[in-house]
Each structure stands twice: as structure tokens, then as C-alpha cells.
Scaffold this active site. Sequence first.
Site, PDB file in Angstrom:
ATOM      1  N   SER A 154       0.850  -1.198   0.000  1.00 32.69           N
ATOM      2  CA  SER A 154       0.000   0.000   0.000  1.00 32.69           C
ATOM      3  C   SER A 154       0.879   1.240   0.000  1.00 32.69           C
ATOM      4  O   SER A 154       1.620   1.495   0.957  1.00 32.69           O
ATOM      5  CB  SER A 154      -0.899   0.007   1.237  1.00 32.69           C
ATOM      6  OG  SER A 154      -1.454   1.301   1.378  1.00 32.69           O
TER       7      SER A 154
ATOM      8  N   HIS B 277      -1.166  -1.227  -4.185  1.00 33.21           N
ATOM      9  CA  HIS B 277      -2.461  -0.880  -3.588  1.00 33.21           C
ATOM     10  C   HIS B 277      -2.508   0.627  -3.351  1.00 33.21           C
ATOM     11  O   HIS B 277      -1.582   1.198  -2.767  1.00 33.21           O
ATOM     12  CB  HIS B 277      -2.601  -1.659  -2.277  1.00 33.21           C
ATOM     13  CG  HIS B 277      -3.916  -1.519  -1.595  1.00 33.21           C
ATOM     14  ND1 HIS B 277      -5.038  -2.244  -1.981  1.00 33.21           N
ATOM     15  CD2 HIS B 277      -4.306  -0.750  -0.543  1.00 33.21           C
ATOM     16  CE1 HIS B 277      -6.046  -1.934  -1.174  1.00 33.21           C
ATOM     17  NE2 HIS B 277      -5.632  -1.025  -0.299  1.00 33.21           N
TER      18      HIS B 277
ATOM     19  N   ASP C 100      -4.708   3.694  -1.799  1.00 32.76           N
ATOM     20  CA  ASP C 100      -5.791   3.991  -0.865  1.00 32.76           C
ATOM     21  C   ASP C 100      -6.293   5.413  -1.040  1.00 32.76           C
ATOM     22  O   ASP C 100      -5.594   6.371  -0.701  1.00 32.76           O
ATOM     23  CB  ASP C 100      -5.283   3.837   0.576  1.00 32.76           C
ATOM     24  CG  ASP C 100      -5.109   2.384   0.970  1.00 32.76           C
ATOM     25  OD1 ASP C 100      -6.057   1.600   0.792  1.00 32.76           O
ATOM     26  OD2 ASP C 100      -4.014   2.036   1.467  1.00 32.76           O
TER      27      ASP C 100
ATOM     28  N   MET D 238      -8.915   8.243   0.148  1.00 33.34           N
ATOM     29  CA  MET D 238      -9.778   8.565   1.297  1.00 33.34           C
ATOM     30  C   MET D 238     -10.288   9.994   1.170  1.00 33.34           C
ATOM     31  O   MET D 238      -9.524  10.898   0.827  1.00 33.34           O
ATOM     32  CB  MET D 238      -8.977   8.453   2.598  1.00 33.34           C
ATOM     33  CG  MET D 238      -8.291   7.123   2.787  1.00 33.34           C
ATOM     34  SD  MET D 238      -7.292   7.137   4.298  1.00 33.34           S
ATOM     35  CE  MET D 238      -6.581   5.492   4.220  1.00 33.34           C
TER      36      MET D 238
ATOM     37  N   HIS E 284      -8.322   1.276  -3.929  1.00 32.29           N
ATOM     38  CA  HIS E 284      -9.272   1.023  -2.850  1.00 32.29           C
ATOM     39  C   HIS E 284      -9.952   2.343  -2.524  1.00 32.29           C
ATOM     40  O   HIS E 284      -9.318   3.235  -1.950  1.00 32.29           O
ATOM     41  CB  HIS E 284      -8.479   0.455  -1.647  1.00 32.29           C
ATOM     42  CG  HIS E 284      -9.285   0.241  -0.412  1.00 32.29           C
ATOM     43  ND1 HIS E 284      -8.686  -0.006   0.820  1.00 32.29           N
ATOM     44  CD2 HIS E 284     -10.616   0.228  -0.181  1.00 32.29           C
ATOM     45  CE1 HIS E 284      -9.627  -0.161   1.737  1.00 32.29           C
ATOM     46  NE2 HIS E 284     -10.808  -0.023   1.146  1.00 32.29           N
TER      47      HIS E 284
ATOM     48  N   MET F  43     -12.127   4.615  -0.488  1.00 32.79           N
ATOM     49  CA  MET F  43     -12.794   4.854   0.794  1.00 32.79           C
ATOM     50  C   MET F  43     -13.441   6.227   0.703  1.00 32.79           C
ATOM     51  O   MET F  43     -13.023   7.184   1.363  1.00 32.79           O
ATOM     52  CB  MET F  43     -11.762   4.764   1.929  1.00 32.79           C
ATOM     53  CG  MET F  43     -11.310   3.336   2.194  1.00 32.79           C
ATOM     54  SD  MET F  43      -9.741   3.231   3.079  1.00 32.79           S
ATOM     55  CE  MET F  43      -8.603   3.335   1.699  1.00 32.79           C
TER      56      MET F  43
ATOM     57  N   MET G 109     -11.474  -6.134   5.166  1.00 30.87           N
ATOM     58  CA  MET G 109     -10.740  -5.132   5.945  1.00 30.87           C
ATOM     59  C   MET G 109     -10.440  -5.717   7.324  1.00 30.87           C
ATOM     60  O   MET G 109     -11.351  -6.095   8.055  1.00 30.87           O
ATOM     61  CB  MET G 109     -11.571  -3.848   6.097  1.00 30.87           C
ATOM     62  CG  MET G 109     -11.687  -3.006   4.849  1.00 30.87           C
ATOM     63  SD  MET G 109     -10.111  -2.594   4.067  1.00 30.87           S
ATOM     64  CE  MET G 109      -9.249  -1.723   5.380  1.00 30.87           C
TER      65      MET G 109
ATOM     66  N   GLY H  62      -8.952   3.914   7.170  1.00 26.30           N
ATOM     67  CA  GLY H  62      -8.671   5.335   7.410  1.00 26.30           C
ATOM     68  C   GLY H  62      -7.207   5.629   7.647  1.00 26.30           C
ATOM     69  O   GLY H  62      -6.745   6.719   7.324  1.00 26.30           O
ATOM     70  N   PHE H  63      -6.491   4.664   8.185  1.00 27.58           N
ATOM     71  CA  PHE H  63      -5.093   4.915   8.545  1.00 27.58           C
ATOM     72  C   PHE H  63      -4.235   3.669   8.330  1.00 27.58           C
ATOM     73  O   PHE H  63      -4.714   2.551   8.536  1.00 27.58           O
ATOM     74  CB  PHE H  63      -4.987   5.342  10.017  1.00 27.58           C
ATOM     75  CG  PHE H  63      -5.825   6.544  10.342  1.00 27.58           C
ATOM     76  CD1 PHE H  63      -5.328   7.826  10.142  1.00 27.58           C
ATOM     77  CD2 PHE H  63      -7.121   6.394  10.798  1.00 27.58           C
ATOM     78  CE1 PHE H  63      -6.110   8.944  10.405  1.00 27.58           C
ATOM     79  CE2 PHE H  63      -7.925   7.499  11.056  1.00 27.58           C
ATOM     80  CZ  PHE H  63      -7.416   8.782  10.859  1.00 27.58           C
ATOM     81  N   GLY H  64      -2.981   3.904   7.956  1.00 27.45           N
ATOM     82  CA  GLY H  64      -2.022   2.816   7.933  1.00 27.45           C
ATOM     83  C   GLY H  64      -1.487   2.585   9.341  1.00 27.45           C
ATOM     84  O   GLY H  64      -1.732   3.375  10.253  1.00 27.45           O
ATOM     85  N   GLY H  65      -0.785   1.485   9.522  1.00 26.46           N
ATOM     86  CA  GLY H  65      -0.084   1.235  10.781  1.00 26.46           C
ATOM     87  C   GLY H  65      -0.944   0.795  11.948  1.00 26.46           C
ATOM     88  O   GLY H  65      -0.513   0.854  13.100  1.00 26.46           O
TER      89      GLY H  65
ATOM     90  N   ASP I 119      -6.609  -6.592   4.002  1.00 24.14           N
ATOM     91  CA  ASP I 119      -5.997  -5.268   4.091  1.00 24.14           C
ATOM     92  C   ASP I 119      -6.079  -4.727   5.512  1.00 24.14           C
ATOM     93  O   ASP I 119      -7.179  -4.538   6.033  1.00 24.14           O
ATOM     94  CB  ASP I 119      -6.745  -4.335   3.121  1.00 24.14           C
ATOM     95  CG  ASP I 119      -6.174  -2.933   3.069  1.00 24.14           C
ATOM     96  OD1 ASP I 119      -5.099  -2.678   3.638  1.00 24.14           O
ATOM     97  OD2 ASP I 119      -6.835  -2.085   2.417  1.00 24.14           O
ATOM     98  N   GLY I 120      -4.903  -4.480   6.110  1.00 27.57           N
ATOM     99  CA  GLY I 120      -4.854  -3.830   7.417  1.00 27.57           C
ATOM    100  C   GLY I 120      -4.082  -4.637   8.435  1.00 27.57           C
ATOM    101  O   GLY I 120      -4.482  -5.733   8.798  1.00 27.57           O
TER     102      GLY I 120
ATOM    103  N   GLY J 159       1.134  -2.072   4.118  1.00 28.93           N
ATOM    104  CA  GLY J 159       1.692  -0.725   3.996  1.00 28.93           C
ATOM    105  C   GLY J 159       2.903  -0.551   4.881  1.00 28.93           C
ATOM    106  O   GLY J 159       4.055  -0.588   4.433  1.00 28.93           O
ATOM    107  N   SER J 160       2.667  -0.413   6.189  1.00 29.30           N
ATOM    108  CA  SER J 160       3.768  -0.137   7.108  1.00 29.30           C
ATOM    109  C   SER J 160       4.763  -1.303   7.176  1.00 29.30           C
ATOM    110  O   SER J 160       5.949  -1.094   7.421  1.00 29.30           O
ATOM    111  CB  SER J 160       3.228   0.200   8.503  1.00 29.30           C
ATOM    112  OG  SER J 160       2.239  -0.722   8.888  1.00 29.30           O
TER     113      SER J 160
HETATM  114  C1  DX5 Z   1      -6.391   1.408   5.637  1.00 34.74           C
HETATM  115  C2  DX5 Z   1      -5.917   1.148   4.239  1.00 34.74           C
HETATM  116  C3  DX5 Z   1      -4.807   0.183   4.159  1.00 34.74           C
HETATM  117  C4  DX5 Z   1      -3.527   0.643   4.797  1.00 34.74           C
HETATM  118  C5  DX5 Z   1      -2.774  -0.588   5.230  1.00 34.74           C
HETATM  119  O1  DX5 Z   1      -7.490   2.224   5.584  1.00 34.74           O
HETATM  120  O2  DX5 Z   1      -6.974   0.654   3.456  1.00 34.74           O
HETATM  121  O3  DX5 Z   1      -4.571  -0.218   2.816  1.00 34.74           O
HETATM  122  O4  DX5 Z   1      -2.727   1.401   3.941  1.00 34.74           O
HETATM  123  O5  DX5 Z   1      -1.696  -0.188   6.004  1.00 34.74           O
HETATM  124  P1  DX5 Z   1      -1.002  -1.186   7.047  1.00 34.74           P
HETATM  125  O6  DX5 Z   1      -0.516  -2.353   6.267  1.00 34.74           O
HETATM  126  O7  DX5 Z   1       0.085  -0.351   7.635  1.00 34.74           O
HETATM  127  O8  DX5 Z   1      -2.069  -1.569   8.040  1.00 34.74           O
HETATM  128 ZN    ZN Z   2      -6.520  -0.246   1.455  1.00 31.24          ZN
END
Ligand code: DX5
Ligand code: ZN
Length: 234
Positions: A26, A49, A51, A53, A82, A84, A153, A158-161, A191-192, A213-214
Site C-alpha cells: 500500500s 495498492h 488507498d 480517502m 481502494h 474509501m 478489511m 482510514g489509517f495505515g499502521g 488489508d490492514g 503498507g507499514s
Molecule cells: C487502511 C488502508 C490500508 C492501509 C494498510 O485504511 O486501506 O490499505 O494502507 O496499512 P497497514 O498495512 O500499515 O495496516
Molecule cells: Zn486499502
Amino acid sequence: MTAQTDTQAPDPVSSDETRRVKLAPSILSCDFTRLGEEMQAIAGADWAHVDVMDGAFVPNISFGMPILAAARRASNLPLDVHLMIERPERYLKDFAAAGADSITVHVESTPHIHRAVQQIRELGKRAGVTLNPGTPLEAVRPLLADVDVVLVMSVNPGFGGQKFIPASLDRIRTLRRWLDEAGSGAELQVDGGVSPTNARAVVSAGATVLVAGSAVFGKDGAGAGLERLREALK
Ligand code: DX5
Ligand code: ZN
């Protein structure tokens, strides 16, 4: 199941299954001052990927078409968008034109989810559907025959990490069963909070595409992050 069947059962993550698993970093977690280099660093992945938002469907704003188009120019990877955003059908054409190869929409984001999925396919793109961790799985069941990707999900979007929600494993298993029963070849994406620690369990539950992502864009670079995920699946 008999004891004999048990002993004969293959390892749930067989080498065949491992080969099939796609990794989709991501780019939300990448360094945007170096987007081109980051896209190159993940060239060995399967999909990128993306994202999107809107600050309304989720409590965060990320980016839109211009960044997707830049990623498209910087990479040959399939771009997995993706959305959102509320009422995603308003923008499907724009994301397709900006370079999306697949577009995934949330069941909670429009009263006309089936129409949105149809529109994505009419645009010639892979159609994906997803749902938040608090939404009953039944919400996607009527769509399974008409999508190419089902996304579970495993955090609140909404957020990575964020931390992987353990109850997601049961949701992945149920969707795996429904897809298999329907003879569907749709990808089952997760994802997540996916990391080397849980990647194997997620694949054993039935996932075929892992978003991370992270866990990918860490301090030592995306190449090393990807490698750690692949190792964890061996
Ligand atoms: C969250 C996103 C994810 C996010 C994943 O809303 O849809 O795609 O970037 O990040 P990690 O892998 O850090 O949870
Ligand atoms: Zn995503």
C-alpha cells in the site's frame, strides 16, 4: 474428519498456495517525495495498492487522481485502487482514466453497490467489493458472483499502521468457503495490519492477496519489507 484424513491433510500453506499469493504494497505508507523510486522499489510485488480517502467515508484524507496517475507513469504494476469515499460511482470513470486496473468499493459507501460493481466492469476494470470490520459478511454475499476481488478489511479503514483485528481470520475463512462453494475464482484480499507475524495465518485462512503498507515501507526500504513478507510465507 477421520484421524487418517488429518494425517494426510497437506500443510495449509503448501508451496503451491504460497506461489499463488499476491503481495500488494500500500503506497499510503511510502515516501511521497520519492514516489517514483518507491514504485521501483516495489517492482517485484504483484499489485500496488492505492488507498483513496475522502475525509467523509473515513476520518482521513489521502489523495486522489493526480497521485494515481503519477504512480501509473512510474510503474508497470497493476494498480489496485481502494476507494474509501462516499458515493464512489461519481468518480469511477476518473479513476479508471487515471490508471486503475482494479477498483474496490465499500458496501457501506453507496446504496447502489451492485450498480457500482457493474460500472467498474463496464469500464473494463477488475471489480472489487469490501466491507468494514463491523459490517456483517452477508452484505457482500449477493455480490460474490459479480466481482473479481473480495477485500476483507482487517482494520477500520482510514489509517495505515493499525493492529490486525484477530476476528478477521474467521471472516476470511467464511468468505473462502462461500467463494469455493460458488466455484468463484475471485481473489480474496486482506488489508490492514498484515505483517510477517500474521501473513501465514492470513493465507492459511484462505487469502490470495495480501495488502501491506507499514510492513513494507519500513526504514530499510520497501525491497527488504517485501522480502520479509515473502520469507514469512515460505
Ligand atoms: C487502511 C488502508 C490500508 C492501509 C494498510 O485504511 O486501506 O490499505 O494502507 O496499512 P497497514 O498495512 O500499515 O495496516
Ligand atoms: Zn486499502
